[in-house]
Design an enzyme around this catalytic site. Sequence first.
Site, PDB file in Angstrom:
ATOM      1  N   GLY A 147      27.510  -0.734  75.617  1.00  0.00           N
ATOM      2  CA  GLY A 147      27.679  -1.872  74.442  1.00  0.00           C
ATOM      3  C   GLY A 147      26.516  -1.469  74.057  1.00  0.00           C
ATOM      4  O   GLY A 147      25.449  -1.884  74.023  1.00  0.00           O
TER       5      GLY A 147
ATOM      6  N   TYR B 131      41.972 -13.028  71.593  1.00  0.00           N
ATOM      7  CA  TYR B 131      40.270 -12.819  72.210  1.00  0.00           C
ATOM      8  C   TYR B 131      40.028 -14.019  72.934  1.00  0.00           C
ATOM      9  O   TYR B 131      39.798 -14.152  74.207  1.00  0.00           O
ATOM     10  CB  TYR B 131      39.441 -12.154  70.911  1.00  0.00           C
ATOM     11  CG  TYR B 131      38.317 -11.681  71.698  1.00  0.00           C
ATOM     12  CD1 TYR B 131      38.135 -11.188  72.475  1.00  0.00           C
ATOM     13  CD2 TYR B 131      37.440 -13.190  71.216  1.00  0.00           C
ATOM     14  CE1 TYR B 131      36.079 -10.639  72.463  1.00  0.00           C
ATOM     15  CE2 TYR B 131      35.862 -13.025  71.812  1.00  0.00           C
ATOM     16  CZ  TYR B 131      35.753 -11.496  72.468  1.00  0.00           C
ATOM     17  OH  TYR B 131      34.954 -11.554  72.610  1.00  0.00           O
TER      18      TYR B 131
ATOM     19  N   LYS C  58      39.082 -14.740  77.100  1.00  0.00           N
ATOM     20  CA  LYS C  58      37.636 -14.507  77.427  1.00  0.00           C
ATOM     21  C   LYS C  58      37.614 -16.010  78.098  1.00  0.00           C
ATOM     22  O   LYS C  58      37.017 -16.122  79.166  1.00  0.00           O
ATOM     23  CB  LYS C  58      36.901 -14.381  76.227  1.00  0.00           C
ATOM     24  CG  LYS C  58      36.400 -13.307  75.148  1.00  0.00           C
ATOM     25  CD  LYS C  58      35.921 -12.727  76.819  1.00  0.00           C
ATOM     26  CE  LYS C  58      34.064 -12.892  76.822  1.00  0.00           C
ATOM     27  NZ  LYS C  58      33.963 -11.232  77.879  1.00  0.00           N
TER      28      LYS C  58
END
Length: 293
Positions: free
Chosen positions: A12, A126, A130
């Site tokens: 990433g 999301y 998180k």
Amino acid sequence: MSRRILILGASGQVGTELQRSFADAGEVIACDRGAADLSRSEELRHVVAQLQPAIILNAAAYTAVDRAESEPELAMTINGHAPRVLAEEAAKLDALLVHYSTDYVFDGSKKSAWVENDATNPLNVYGRTKLAGEDAIREVGGKHLIFRTSWVYGPHGHNFLRTMLRLGRERDQLKIVDDQNGAPTSSMAIADATRAVVDNVMATGAISGVYHMTCGGETSWRRFAEEIFSQHYQQSGEKVPQVIPISSSEYPTPAARPANSVLSNEKLRSTFRISLPDWRSALTAAMTVLASH
């Protein structure tokens, strides 16, 4: 003996830069999803137990914000449950866990910059996953650093910078949202700041907790795009598109975004004497690397 550093999410944009910034910090073992899949808890436990790192840098995450709305279970497995596994295994080894979180844990309603102890209220799946990962690490305890960052981009991976440059070559006009504010933060700056903090902590003793880690200043997505094209023109002389500001309501997405994503970096600065560069200069550095590829 050289300390062993495990980097997760190696392919990433942040993971790639962490390999650069930690290259001389010890024995670096970089794992992509094929070697350490955060959606498979027992495999993940086995990898950490087998490698026995002194430092775990978790740059792996489910980051497809809009797709998370239709894949909440997978997003929670990777973003919410895997950090608990990592925290538990790190605690067994007395290892330092470094984990990255997001401005999306906040709802964007505050007018000023968000500080670490402001009330969280994610607007989308999301952000909720998180936040669950943050909570899991705190519940387990052990030595940990949670860095909340925002609007991450860089010379590698899929991100706003690379998307704008591609679309700019294809189109004469681009409509970009202008009513969301934040601090674009380069993966290069994140990795370098992470190295500085980790060196500090390993030398002086772990200071566990949540820290905001973004580049300085703030802007909107529209102004960010305009700065990208301005710098690209200065670098290359190539034509750039006209950028047309629009509202979030004119560009509906499956996941709601916070209007104000600006994070205060004062805690990071006062604790570790570390500041990331202003977002414009960080962009210049990232674009210089990108242009050299």
